[in-house]
Design a protein around this motif. Structure first.
Motif, PDB file in Angstrom:
ATOM      1  N   ALA A  15       1.240  -1.406   0.142  1.00  0.00           N
ATOM      2  CA  ALA A  15      -0.511   0.477  -0.057  1.00  0.00           C
ATOM      3  C   ALA A  15       0.794   0.598   0.318  1.00  0.00           C
ATOM      4  O   ALA A  15       0.709   1.932  -0.224  1.00  0.00           O
ATOM      5  CB  ALA A  15      -1.219  -0.164   1.060  1.00  0.00           C
ATOM      6  N   ALA A  16       1.915   1.304   0.853  1.00  0.00           N
ATOM      7  CA  ALA A  16       3.651   2.474   0.988  1.00  0.00           C
ATOM      8  C   ALA A  16       3.044   2.143  -0.383  1.00  0.00           C
ATOM      9  O   ALA A  16       3.930   4.167  -1.073  1.00  0.00           O
ATOM     10  CB  ALA A  16       3.646   2.440   2.196  1.00  0.00           C
ATOM     11  N   ALA A  17       4.310   1.304  -1.263  1.00  0.00           N
ATOM     12  CA  ALA A  17       4.625   1.671  -2.057  1.00  0.00           C
ATOM     13  C   ALA A  17       3.976   1.590  -3.463  1.00  0.00           C
ATOM     14  O   ALA A  17       4.174   2.758  -4.690  1.00  0.00           O
ATOM     15  CB  ALA A  17       5.597   0.066  -3.245  1.00  0.00           C
ATOM     16  N   LEU A  18       2.873   1.636  -3.428  1.00  0.00           N
ATOM     17  CA  LEU A  18       1.131   2.485  -4.809  1.00  0.00           C
ATOM     18  C   LEU A  18       0.563   3.237  -4.138  1.00  0.00           C
ATOM     19  O   LEU A  18       1.138   4.285  -5.009  1.00  0.00           O
ATOM     20  CB  LEU A  18       0.436   1.351  -4.656  1.00  0.00           C
ATOM     21  N   GLY A  19       0.863   4.174  -3.238  1.00  0.00           N
ATOM     22  CA  GLY A  19       0.388   6.061  -2.561  1.00  0.00           C
ATOM     23  C   GLY A  19      -1.031   5.465  -2.880  1.00  0.00           C
ATOM     24  O   GLY A  19      -1.668   4.476  -3.417  1.00  0.00           O
ATOM     25  N   SER A  20      -1.808   7.088  -2.808  1.00  0.00           N
ATOM     26  CA  SER A  20      -2.546   6.495  -2.972  1.00  0.00           C
ATOM     27  C   SER A  20      -2.898   7.334  -4.142  1.00  0.00           C
ATOM     28  O   SER A  20      -4.231   7.954  -3.942  1.00  0.00           O
ATOM     29  CB  SER A  20      -2.711   8.570  -1.594  1.00  0.00           C
ATOM     30  N   GLY A  21      -2.354   7.793  -4.715  1.00  0.00           N
ATOM     31  CA  GLY A  21      -3.225   8.551  -6.435  1.00  0.00           C
ATOM     32  C   GLY A  21      -2.368   7.440  -7.511  1.00  0.00           C
ATOM     33  O   GLY A  21      -2.176   5.880  -7.272  1.00  0.00           O
ATOM     34  N   ASN A  22      -3.063   7.899  -8.528  1.00  0.00           N
ATOM     35  CA  ASN A  22      -2.539   6.439  -9.910  1.00  0.00           C
ATOM     36  C   ASN A  22      -0.559   6.250  -9.487  1.00  0.00           C
ATOM     37  O   ASN A  22      -0.020   7.416  -9.239  1.00  0.00           O
ATOM     38  CB  ASN A  22      -2.805   7.692 -10.893  1.00  0.00           C
TER      39      ASN A  22
END
Length: 183
Positions: free
Chosen positions: A164-171
């Protein structure tokens, strides 16, 4: 009475619109394949054991199921399923996809072509699940949650801690590649 009919009509329209906006594909999420194609056995006719083993006795086809998923400088090992959709996806690798954020639990990207499907309702989506929605929407989930939608399973991140941290909150741009030790 006319007012009641208008209210029901409006409620139905709102429900249909909300349902259409929550899915990432035009494909029917309720469409499920009920038959599973027979896979060739490892013994006897149809088996392809010969000439596919490496020095460790592992099947090369099986080895190609190990992939790496990378985002924002962090890489994760993943294992693809043993199905036609996952094999078709593996044949496209390496592949970098600009994945869109959806619902605070997934990243998705529409492929230019369709993959084979064997959709089913998993009931619970797990952190690290790599799925196909419809026939062309690749979805990487970074949160565990219940779902009534149908997906074709492509694979699973082996250790999804930190995904989740690696993918982040946006695109985000995500790279999928056959694991280095398999090339």
């Amino acid at each position: 009475m006319k007012r009641l009919i208008n209210c029901w009509g409006l409620a139905t329209l709102l429900l249909l619109t909300a349902n259409a906006l929550t899915a990432c594909s035009d494909d029917d999420p309720t469409e499920e394949k009920t038959e599973t194609p027979a896979l060739p056995s490892d013994e006897g006719e149809g088996g392809n054991e010969e000439n596919t083993d490496d020095n460790n006795g592992n099947n090369n086809e099986l080895m190609e199921r190990n992939i790496t998923i990378s985002a924002n400088g962090t890489s994760f090992s993943a294992t693809l399923e043993d199905n036609d959709a996952a094999r078709a996806f593996a044949a496209m690798l390496p592949l970098t996809l600009d994945m869109n954020e959806m619902n605070g639990n997934e990243k998705y990207h529409y492929l230019d072509s369709s993959l084979p499907t064997e959709s089913s309702r998993p009931g619970t989506i797990r952190t690290g699940d790599l799925m196909l929605y419809g026939s062309s929407c690749v979805v990487l989930f970074y949160e565990t949650f219940p779902s009534g939608y149908s997906y074709t399973r492509l694979g699973q991140t082996d250790s999804p801690e930190g995904l989740a941290a690696a993918l982040g909150s946006g695109n985000v741009s995500v790279r999928f590649a056959i694991a280095e030790n398999q090339k």
